[in-house]
Write a protein that holds these residues in place. Structure first.
Motif, PDB file in Angstrom:
ATOM      1  N   ASN A  58      27.443  40.877  48.669  1.00 11.57           N
ATOM      2  CA  ASN A  58      26.360  41.793  49.013  1.00 11.57           C
ATOM      3  C   ASN A  58      26.696  43.141  48.381  1.00 11.57           C
ATOM      4  O   ASN A  58      27.814  43.632  48.546  1.00 11.57           O
ATOM      5  CB  ASN A  58      26.255  41.924  50.532  1.00 11.57           C
ATOM      6  N   TYR A  59      25.747  43.715  47.667  1.00  6.80           N
ATOM      7  CA  TYR A  59      25.981  44.975  46.961  1.00  6.80           C
ATOM      8  C   TYR A  59      24.969  46.038  47.367  1.00  6.80           C
ATOM      9  O   TYR A  59      23.803  45.739  47.649  1.00  6.80           O
ATOM     10  CB  TYR A  59      25.854  44.788  45.445  1.00  6.80           C
ATOM     11  N   ALA A  60      25.407  47.271  47.347  1.00  3.89           N
ATOM     12  CA  ALA A  60      24.463  48.371  47.467  1.00  3.89           C
ATOM     13  C   ALA A  60      23.575  48.377  46.231  1.00  3.89           C
ATOM     14  O   ALA A  60      24.027  48.051  45.120  1.00  3.89           O
ATOM     15  CB  ALA A  60      25.217  49.691  47.573  1.00  3.89           C
ATOM     16  N   ASP A  61      22.315  48.747  46.424  1.00  3.89           N
ATOM     17  CA  ASP A  61      21.383  48.757  45.296  1.00  3.89           C
ATOM     18  C   ASP A  61      21.887  49.645  44.159  1.00  3.89           C
ATOM     19  O   ASP A  61      21.671  49.356  42.982  1.00  3.89           O
ATOM     20  CB  ASP A  61      20.004  49.243  45.752  1.00  3.89           C
ATOM     21  N   SER A  62      22.562  50.725  44.517  1.00  2.05           N
ATOM     22  CA  SER A  62      23.000  51.698  43.513  1.00  2.05           C
ATOM     23  C   SER A  62      24.076  51.163  42.577  1.00  2.05           C
ATOM     24  O   SER A  62      24.316  51.751  41.517  1.00  2.05           O
ATOM     25  CB  SER A  62      23.510  52.965  44.203  1.00  2.05           C
ATOM     26  N   VAL A  63      24.725  50.061  42.945  1.00  2.00           N
ATOM     27  CA  VAL A  63      25.815  49.541  42.107  1.00  2.00           C
ATOM     28  C   VAL A  63      25.521  48.158  41.540  1.00  2.00           C
ATOM     29  O   VAL A  63      26.314  47.638  40.750  1.00  2.00           O
ATOM     30  CB  VAL A  63      27.151  49.517  42.878  1.00  2.00           C
ATOM     31  N   LYS A  64      24.412  47.564  41.923  1.00  5.41           N
ATOM     32  CA  LYS A  64      24.073  46.229  41.430  1.00  5.41           C
ATOM     33  C   LYS A  64      24.005  46.219  39.911  1.00  5.41           C
ATOM     34  O   LYS A  64      23.412  47.103  39.300  1.00  5.41           O
ATOM     35  CB  LYS A  64      22.740  45.772  42.021  1.00  5.41           C
ATOM     36  N   GLY A  65      24.607  45.201  39.334  1.00  5.55           N
ATOM     37  CA  GLY A  65      24.622  45.073  37.887  1.00  5.55           C
ATOM     38  C   GLY A  65      25.737  45.842  37.203  1.00  5.55           C
ATOM     39  O   GLY A  65      25.974  45.652  36.008  1.00  5.55           O
ATOM     40  N   ARG A  66      26.411  46.715  37.938  1.00  5.46           N
ATOM     41  CA  ARG A  66      27.507  47.498  37.350  1.00  5.46           C
ATOM     42  C   ARG A  66      28.860  47.164  37.982  1.00  5.46           C
ATOM     43  O   ARG A  66      29.887  47.197  37.306  1.00  5.46           O
ATOM     44  CB  ARG A  66      27.237  48.993  37.536  1.00  5.46           C
ATOM     45  N   PHE A  67      28.856  46.875  39.283  1.00  5.62           N
ATOM     46  CA  PHE A  67      30.099  46.576  40.006  1.00  5.62           C
ATOM     47  C   PHE A  67      30.155  45.093  40.329  1.00  5.62           C
ATOM     48  O   PHE A  67      29.126  44.459  40.609  1.00  5.62           O
ATOM     49  CB  PHE A  67      30.160  47.367  41.307  1.00  5.62           C
ATOM     50  N   THR A  68      31.372  44.561  40.334  1.00  6.76           N
ATOM     51  CA  THR A  68      31.586  43.173  40.706  1.00  6.76           C
ATOM     52  C   THR A  68      32.746  43.096  41.683  1.00  6.76           C
ATOM     53  O   THR A  68      33.854  43.578  41.384  1.00  6.76           O
ATOM     54  CB  THR A  68      31.893  42.306  39.486  1.00  6.76           C
ATOM     55  N   ILE A  69      32.496  42.473  42.832  1.00 10.36           N
ATOM     56  CA  ILE A  69      33.541  42.294  43.830  1.00 10.36           C
ATOM     57  C   ILE A  69      34.064  40.865  43.750  1.00 10.36           C
ATOM     58  O   ILE A  69      33.296  39.924  43.494  1.00 10.36           O
ATOM     59  CB  ILE A  69      33.027  42.620  45.251  1.00 10.36           C
ATOM     60  N   SER A  70      35.366  40.714  43.949  1.00  9.56           N
ATOM     61  CA  SER A  70      35.972  39.389  43.944  1.00  9.56           C
ATOM     62  C   SER A  70      37.135  39.383  44.932  1.00  9.56           C
ATOM     63  O   SER A  70      37.627  40.447  45.323  1.00  9.56           O
ATOM     64  CB  SER A  70      36.461  39.022  42.544  1.00  9.56           C
ATOM     65  N   ARG A  71      37.566  38.211  45.325  1.00  5.02           N
ATOM     66  CA  ARG A  71      38.688  38.109  46.249  1.00  5.02           C
ATOM     67  C   ARG A  71      39.527  36.886  45.958  1.00  5.02           C
ATOM     68  O   ARG A  71      39.038  35.906  45.383  1.00  5.02           O
ATOM     69  CB  ARG A  71      38.221  38.119  47.706  1.00  5.02           C
ATOM     70  N   ASP A  72      40.772  36.956  46.387  1.00  7.51           N
ATOM     71  CA  ASP A  72      41.688  35.833  46.309  1.00  7.51           C
ATOM     72  C   ASP A  72      42.086  35.516  47.738  1.00  7.51           C
ATOM     73  O   ASP A  72      42.869  36.255  48.347  1.00  7.51           O
ATOM     74  CB  ASP A  72      42.903  36.200  45.453  1.00  7.51           C
ATOM     75  N   ASN A  73      41.526  34.456  48.285  1.00  6.19           N
ATOM     76  CA  ASN A  73      41.772  34.139  49.694  1.00  6.19           C
ATOM     77  C   ASN A  73      43.244  33.804  49.952  1.00  6.19           C
ATOM     78  O   ASN A  73      43.778  34.117  51.011  1.00  6.19           O
ATOM     79  CB  ASN A  73      40.891  32.974  50.136  1.00  6.19           C
ATOM     80  N   ALA A  74      43.885  33.181  49.003  1.00  4.98           N
ATOM     81  CA  ALA A  74      45.281  32.793  49.195  1.00  4.98           C
ATOM     82  C   ALA A  74      46.210  34.010  49.248  1.00  4.98           C
ATOM     83  O   ALA A  74      47.224  33.991  49.939  1.00  4.98           O
ATOM     84  CB  ALA A  74      45.722  31.860  48.074  1.00  4.98           C
ATOM     85  N   LYS A  75      45.835  35.061  48.526  1.00  3.02           N
ATOM     86  CA  LYS A  75      46.677  36.267  48.449  1.00  3.02           C
ATOM     87  C   LYS A  75      46.173  37.392  49.353  1.00  3.02           C
ATOM     88  O   LYS A  75      46.790  38.446  49.426  1.00  3.02           O
ATOM     89  CB  LYS A  75      46.753  36.770  47.008  1.00  3.02           C
ATOM     90  N   ASN A  76      45.048  37.166  50.014  1.00  2.00           N
ATOM     91  CA  ASN A  76      44.455  38.197  50.885  1.00  2.00           C
ATOM     92  C   ASN A  76      44.187  39.485  50.123  1.00  2.00           C
ATOM     93  O   ASN A  76      44.515  40.595  50.590  1.00  2.00           O
ATOM     94  CB  ASN A  76      45.348  38.474  52.095  1.00  2.00           C
ATOM     95  N   THR A  77      43.605  39.340  48.949  1.00  2.00           N
ATOM     96  CA  THR A  77      43.290  40.503  48.145  1.00  2.00           C
ATOM     97  C   THR A  77      41.798  40.544  47.824  1.00  2.00           C
ATOM     98  O   THR A  77      41.129  39.508  47.768  1.00  2.00           O
ATOM     99  CB  THR A  77      44.073  40.529  46.831  1.00  2.00           C
ATOM    100  N   VAL A  78      41.311  41.745  47.607  1.00  2.00           N
ATOM    101  CA  VAL A  78      39.938  41.951  47.164  1.00  2.00           C
ATOM    102  C   VAL A  78      39.959  42.990  46.067  1.00  2.00           C
ATOM    103  O   VAL A  78      40.751  43.937  46.111  1.00  2.00           O
ATOM    104  CB  VAL A  78      39.024  42.387  48.334  1.00  2.00           C
ATOM    105  N   SER A  79      39.114  42.792  45.063  1.00  2.55           N
ATOM    106  CA  SER A  79      39.059  43.708  43.928  1.00  2.55           C
ATOM    107  C   SER A  79      37.621  44.147  43.689  1.00  2.55           C
ATOM    108  O   SER A  79      36.676  43.443  44.055  1.00  2.55           O
ATOM    109  CB  SER A  79      39.607  43.043  42.675  1.00  2.55           C
ATOM    110  N   LEU A  80      37.495  45.296  43.061  1.00  2.00           N
ATOM    111  CA  LEU A  80      36.180  45.813  42.707  1.00  2.00           C
ATOM    112  C   LEU A  80      36.244  46.277  41.256  1.00  2.00           C
ATOM    113  O   LEU A  80      36.927  47.261  40.943  1.00  2.00           O
ATOM    114  CB  LEU A  80      35.784  46.974  43.613  1.00  2.00           C
ATOM    115  N   GLN A  81      35.564  45.561  40.391  1.00  2.00           N
ATOM    116  CA  GLN A  81      35.464  45.959  38.986  1.00  2.00           C
ATOM    117  C   GLN A  81      34.247  46.853  38.840  1.00  2.00           C
ATOM    118  O   GLN A  81      33.124  46.437  39.151  1.00  2.00           O
ATOM    119  CB  GLN A  81      35.324  44.730  38.089  1.00  2.00           C
TER     120      GLN A  81
END
Length: 121
Positions: A58-81
């Motif tokens: 789920n993204y804020a409208d202001s960042v759609k198409g520019r930001f990408t969120i991802s996560r690694d469930n095994a490592k308990n990490t989340v990233s934001l490109q």
């Protein structure tokens, strides 16, 4: 018992890119969802992006198409490109996670310490 540690903020010119990362550690049973919020000077904290354990986002409208969120469930990490950054993206970015501790049946919200992102024009 739980710690969220963020990294990756900094100063970038408009149009540039940054990648934020957040790692959760501690007595973690499960995390759902994980995400990023931001707070600019004089403004309220706002949602940037969320991702659940199944990968739905789920993204804020202001960042759609520019930001990408991802996560690694095994490592308990989340990233934001963050690509195509704009001066209005300047804010302190906070990692957020709903974490259920090993011995509990429900989760609680945890926040990282925040990382500054500054986009110059």
């Amino acid at each position: 018992q739980v710690q969220l540690v963020e990294s990756g903020g900094g100063l970038v010119q408009a149009g540039g890119s940054l990648r934020l990362s957040c790692a959760a550690s501690g007595a973690i049973g499960s995390i759902d969802p994980m995400g990023w919020y931001r707070q600019a000077p004089g403004k309220q904290r706002e949602l940037v992006a969320l991702i659940n354990s199944g990968g739905s986002t789920n993204y804020a409208d202001s960042v759609k198409g520019r930001f990408t969120i991802s996560r690694d469930n095994a490592k308990n990490t989340v990233s934001l490109q963050m690509n195509s950054l704009k001066p209005e993206d300047t804010a302190v970015y906070y990692c957020n996670a709903n974490i259920r501790l090993l011995w509990r049946t429900r989760g609680d919200l945890y926040w990282g310490q925040g990382t500054q992102v500054t986009v110059s024009s």
